[in-house]
Design a protein around this motif. Structure first.
Motif, PDB file in Angstrom:
ATOM      1  N   ARG A 158      19.584  78.227  71.634  1.00 14.42           N
ATOM      2  CA  ARG A 158      19.546  77.511  70.358  1.00 14.42           C
ATOM      3  C   ARG A 158      20.003  76.060  70.542  1.00 14.42           C
ATOM      4  O   ARG A 158      19.396  75.128  70.003  1.00 14.42           O
ATOM      5  N   ALA A 159      21.056  75.854  71.331  1.00 11.65           N
ATOM      6  CA  ALA A 159      21.572  74.498  71.539  1.00 11.65           C
ATOM      7  C   ALA A 159      20.593  73.635  72.323  1.00 11.65           C
ATOM      8  O   ALA A 159      20.464  72.438  72.058  1.00 11.65           O
ATOM      9  N   ARG A 160      19.893  74.244  73.271  1.00 10.69           N
ATOM     10  CA  ARG A 160      18.972  73.466  74.097  1.00 10.69           C
ATOM     11  C   ARG A 160      17.850  72.869  73.266  1.00 10.69           C
ATOM     12  O   ARG A 160      17.386  71.752  73.536  1.00 10.69           O
ATOM     13  N   SER A 161      17.391  73.587  72.283  1.00 12.64           N
ATOM     14  CA  SER A 161      16.223  73.161  71.520  1.00 12.64           C
ATOM     15  C   SER A 161      16.548  72.139  70.437  1.00 12.64           C
ATOM     16  O   SER A 161      15.640  71.615  69.787  1.00 12.64           O
ATOM     17  N   ARG A 162      17.830  71.805  70.261  1.00 12.13           N
ATOM     18  CA  ARG A 162      18.206  71.002  69.101  1.00 12.13           C
ATOM     19  C   ARG A 162      18.251  69.503  69.342  1.00 12.13           C
ATOM     20  O   ARG A 162      18.277  68.734  68.386  1.00 12.13           O
ATOM     21  N   GLY A 163      18.261  69.040  70.584  1.00 14.41           N
ATOM     22  CA  GLY A 163      18.366  67.594  70.757  1.00 14.41           C
ATOM     23  C   GLY A 163      18.123  67.123  72.168  1.00 14.41           C
ATOM     24  O   GLY A 163      18.175  67.887  73.130  1.00 14.41           O
ATOM     25  N   TYR A 164      17.870  65.804  72.255  1.00 12.77           N
ATOM     26  CA  TYR A 164      17.620  65.133  73.534  1.00 12.77           C
ATOM     27  C   TYR A 164      18.815  64.287  73.968  1.00 12.77           C
ATOM     28  O   TYR A 164      18.720  63.571  74.967  1.00 12.77           O
ATOM     29  N   LYS A 173      20.428  54.533  85.006  1.00 14.76           N
ATOM     30  CA  LYS A 173      21.456  55.499  85.391  1.00 14.76           C
ATOM     31  C   LYS A 173      21.793  56.324  84.163  1.00 14.76           C
ATOM     32  O   LYS A 173      21.398  55.982  83.034  1.00 14.76           O
ATOM     33  N   THR A 174      22.518  57.428  84.356  1.00 20.78           N
ATOM     34  CA  THR A 174      22.818  58.316  83.230  1.00 20.78           C
ATOM     35  C   THR A 174      24.283  58.736  83.245  1.00 20.78           C
ATOM     36  O   THR A 174      24.993  58.598  84.250  1.00 20.78           O
ATOM     37  N   ARG A 175      24.700  59.259  82.123  1.00 20.11           N
ATOM     38  CA  ARG A 175      26.013  59.905  82.012  1.00 20.11           C
ATOM     39  C   ARG A 175      25.913  60.967  80.925  1.00 20.11           C
ATOM     40  O   ARG A 175      25.043  60.897  80.058  1.00 20.11           O
ATOM     41  N   ASN A 176      26.787  61.952  80.990  1.00 22.23           N
ATOM     42  CA  ASN A 176      26.811  62.990  79.974  1.00 22.23           C
ATOM     43  C   ASN A 176      27.404  62.439  78.678  1.00 22.23           C
ATOM     44  O   ASN A 176      28.393  61.698  78.711  1.00 22.23           O
ATOM     45  N   SER A 177      26.805  62.784  77.566  1.00 21.42           N
ATOM     46  CA  SER A 177      27.352  62.381  76.275  1.00 21.42           C
ATOM     47  C   SER A 177      28.375  63.415  75.815  1.00 21.42           C
ATOM     48  O   SER A 177      28.570  64.459  76.435  1.00 21.42           O
ATOM     49  N   ARG A 178      29.021  63.125  74.699  1.00 24.39           N
ATOM     50  CA  ARG A 178      29.983  64.057  74.127  1.00 24.39           C
ATOM     51  C   ARG A 178      29.323  64.986  73.112  1.00 24.39           C
ATOM     52  O   ARG A 178      30.006  65.779  72.455  1.00 24.39           O
ATOM     53  N   VAL A 179      28.020  64.896  72.996  1.00 22.14           N
ATOM     54  CA  VAL A 179      27.281  65.699  72.026  1.00 22.14           C
ATOM     55  C   VAL A 179      27.273  67.164  72.460  1.00 22.14           C
ATOM     56  O   VAL A 179      27.058  67.481  73.631  1.00 22.14           O
ATOM     57  N   SER A 180      27.529  68.055  71.513  1.00 17.99           N
ATOM     58  CA  SER A 180      27.416  69.490  71.750  1.00 17.99           C
ATOM     59  C   SER A 180      26.830  70.141  70.504  1.00 17.99           C
ATOM     60  O   SER A 180      27.190  69.784  69.379  1.00 17.99           O
ATOM     61  N   TYR A 181      25.923  71.069  70.725  1.00 14.48           N
ATOM     62  CA  TYR A 181      25.319  71.801  69.618  1.00 14.48           C
ATOM     63  C   TYR A 181      25.865  73.228  69.525  1.00 14.48           C
ATOM     64  O   TYR A 181      25.308  74.058  68.827  1.00 14.48           O
ATOM     65  N   LEU A 182      26.947  73.488  70.262  1.00 14.89           N
ATOM     66  CA  LEU A 182      27.636  74.777  70.159  1.00 14.89           C
ATOM     67  C   LEU A 182      28.744  74.665  69.127  1.00 14.89           C
ATOM     68  O   LEU A 182      29.447  73.648  69.067  1.00 14.89           O
ATOM     69  N   GLU A 200      26.334  74.404  78.692  1.00 14.47           N
ATOM     70  CA  GLU A 200      25.373  73.932  77.692  1.00 14.47           C
ATOM     71  C   GLU A 200      24.317  73.026  78.317  1.00 14.47           C
ATOM     72  O   GLU A 200      23.156  73.061  77.920  1.00 14.47           O
ATOM     73  N   ARG A 201      24.692  72.223  79.293  1.00 11.28           N
ATOM     74  CA  ARG A 201      23.731  71.322  79.932  1.00 11.28           C
ATOM     75  C   ARG A 201      23.082  71.922  81.174  1.00 11.28           C
ATOM     76  O   ARG A 201      21.875  71.765  81.372  1.00 11.28           O
ATOM     77  N   PHE A 202      23.867  72.577  82.024  1.00  8.41           N
ATOM     78  CA  PHE A 202      23.380  72.863  83.375  1.00  8.41           C
ATOM     79  C   PHE A 202      23.433  74.338  83.775  1.00  8.41           C
ATOM     80  O   PHE A 202      23.309  74.658  84.957  1.00  8.41           O
ATOM     81  N   SER A 203      23.594  75.240  82.838  1.00 13.69           N
ATOM     82  CA  SER A 203      23.678  76.661  83.177  1.00 13.69           C
ATOM     83  C   SER A 203      22.453  77.125  83.953  1.00 13.69           C
ATOM     84  O   SER A 203      21.327  76.666  83.735  1.00 13.69           O
TER      85      SER A 203
END
Length: 579
Positions: A227-233, A292-301, A520-523
């Motif tokens: 569910r969390a994967r499908s909610r945002g980019y 370049k990238t970094r992880n955001s603080r966004v979580s859909y859990l 949430e990101r890399f499972s």
């Protein structure tokens, strides 16, 4: 009526003067009536003409207003004053050929995945699946088994209160192994969707075989991750660097941006791919050079779902107290040599004494420098994908000293890597796949292209080899991104085979990685879903499949970048396909 008056003399007698007078009156009346009719006609024609002129003027005014409105809208969009949200811009991309074959196939795959994955909410942590309370029973146990046999066990999952669960969906990992023999193989899991599972362990080697069954995520966790994967980019933030003299400018980029500011839009209309950056003021969108990238603080859990992944360790052992079984070499199975086009079963192979052995074909050990050099002679080899494919070209550079680096004046590990052997006319190249590429290290995007376009630029022949791998960098994003990318690559391979059917194409699935990473990101659950999509999309193409997922489970690596032993066995299978 005039016509009646003119006919009266024929029916009434009278004097000639009376007749003359009547004729004179009749003529005057006719002239008067004719004049009246003409005037009426003139008035009608004038009124209609006036009305038509009025309508024409109104239509002209409306047309001018419409033209002005269209010109104004075009100006707004051309100046990027108006911005399209992600879903609208996607619809515009699709409008050219909607619905496309790709769209229909994407919807079909997504629907199949959604039906496979449980949709379970929970309110009590004690009601989720417990590895310690679940019960395992060996079906038809024997004292000894033969190579080629299959050991089946029945798993009944229970919650932390000891109650049997009535639904499935748990993410499990089954494996047979022997540390003494340096052996391992993946098992098969069949979910009956009622709280019970059939775990099948194919037996591939003679000697001792231990059994392992890990609970990676309970079904409630799987449901939350899907569910969390499908909610945002926006779980990953991309930062783009634009050239601006001696003072580069950095802005936010991504597969989708929730902003009303002016955007640079990098659109691929044919393949329906899109990438965006916030446009720096007074700087051209063509000035984008690095990313370049970094992880955001966004979580859909939600908080309870987050607690689920923190309270219980990922990868709990279910089969704690099972003794190894004994396997005998009863019959010898003869297999054909591995070649492109063979179907890869599940599991696709096993490790024994550190060597990978496919279940469906026979591998030769092509690991000497002379053998590899002979195989590579007159070969053009294009390696495309992520850093797990880059490990291949690093292996070649380390072990084949006649291959020399060709400097393309780029920096960093993510640059294009090229090895050449002039005497043998060998050319080997690695190039990363297009967006998304998730890394904290800055990399050049000057020559970035999607894999499908890289394939389109290759002429191909019997000495041309293409090897592709992707997956890890797609895990933080909605599954639609990965499905579309694989379908686009498939179409590019089909185009390649039309112009050059002798070209060899090898596809490597993604591998497992660290269990301790943020789920949430890399499972690995996200990776497993992509693994299923990958195998489904490419299953009927005339290509070679290297099942890195099976390999990493068999070798129990649990690392983004597998060990040298695993890489060496992947390359040996690659060489068997192309030599």
């Amino acid at each position: 009526m005039p016509n009646t008056v003119e006919q009266l003399p024929e029916h009434n007698a009278g004097t000639s003067s009376d007749v003359s007078n009547r004729n004179s009156e009749s003529n005057m009346t006719a002239e008067t009536m004719t004049t009246a009719v003409i005037i009426s006609l003139d008035q009608l024609i004038f009124s209609r003409t006036l009305a038509m002129r009025t309508n024409v003027r109104a239509q002209r005014k409306r047309l001018m207003l419409l033209v002005l409105l269209i010109a104004w809208v075009i100006y707004l969009f051309s100046a990027n004053i108006l911005q399209l949200p992600w879903n609208i811009s996607k619809k515009l991309l699709n409008r050219a050929s909607s619905p496309t074959e790709t769209d229909l196939r994407m919807n079909e795959i997504n629907k199949q995945l959604d039906q496979m994955i449980p949709h379970r909410r929970f309110s009590d942590m004690n009601t989720i699946t417990s590895a310690a309370h679940s019960v395992v029973t060996i079906l038809n146990p024997q004292k000894t088994y033969c190579i080629g046999d299959q050991l089946d066990i029945l798993l009944e999952v229970k919650d932390h209160l000891g109650n049997s669960k009535k639904y499935g969906g748990d993410f499990l990992r089954a494996r047979t192994f022997s540390q003494e023999l340096k052996a391992g193989a993946k098992g098969r899991v069949t979910d009956f969707n009622n709280g019970t599972y059939l775990i099948s362990f194919p037996l591939f080697w003679a000697g001792k075989a231990s059994l392992s069954l890990l609970l990676i995520h309970p079904s409630e966790g799987v449901s939350a991750l899907w569910r969390a994967r499908s909610r945002g980019y926006d779980k990953v933030i991309f930062t783009g660097q634009f050239a601006n003299g001696t003072s580069p400018v950095f802005t936010e980029c991504g597969l989708a941006l929730d902003t009303s500011t002016e955007l640079c839009q990098y659109l691929d209309f044919r393949d329906q791919e899109a990438f965006y950056c916030v446009k720096p003021p007074q700087i051209s969108c063509d000035a984008l050079i690095n990313m370049k990238t970094r992880n955001s603080r966004v979580s859909y859990l939600d908080n309870e779902e987050k607690m689920l992944f923190h309270r219980y360790p990922i990868g709990m052992q279910i089969m704690e107290n099972f003794n190894p079984i004994e396997v005998l070499n009863c019959d010898k199975v003869i297999k054909k040599k591995c070649q492109i086009g063979m179907k890869s079963p599940v599991p696709s192979g096993y490790a024994l004494q550190g060597k990978w052995t496919p279940t469906f074909c026979k591998l030769d050990q092509l690991n000497t420098v002379t053998t590899i050099n002979n195989c590579f002679e007159r070969k053009l080899i294009y390696l495309m994908g992520d850093s797990t494919m880059r490990q291949w070209i690093q292996y070649f550079s380390m072990h084949i000293k006649t291959l020399k680096h060709l400097d393309y004046h780029e920096n960093g590990m993510l640059k294009k890597h090229v090895l050449v052997d002039v005497n043998r006319n060998t050319h080997i190249q690695w190039k990363k796949h297009g967006h998304p590429y998730v890394t904290i290290h800055s990399f050049s995007v000057k020559e970035d292209t999607y894999v499908s376009h890289q394939i389109d630029r290759i002429a191909g022949d019997r000495n041309t080899v293409i090897a592709i791998s992707l997956g890890q960098h797609f895990r933080p994003f909605p599954i639609e991104v990965f499905i579309r990318r694989t379908l686009n690559i498939r179409r590019a391979i089909e185009r390649l085979f039309l112009r050059s059917p002798d070209t060899k194409v090898i596809l490597k699935t993604e591998n497992t990685r660290e269990l301790t990473l943020e789920a949430e990101r890399f499972s690995d659950f996200h990776g497993y879903v992509q693994y299923l999509v990958f195998r489904d999309v490419f299953q009927d193409l005339n290509v070679g499949i290297i099942d890195a997922w099976d390999m990493s489970i068999a070798y129990d690596t649990n690392s983004l970048h597998p060990t040298d032993t695993v890489i060496e066995n992947q390359i040996n299978m690659f060489l068997n396909f192309i030599c």
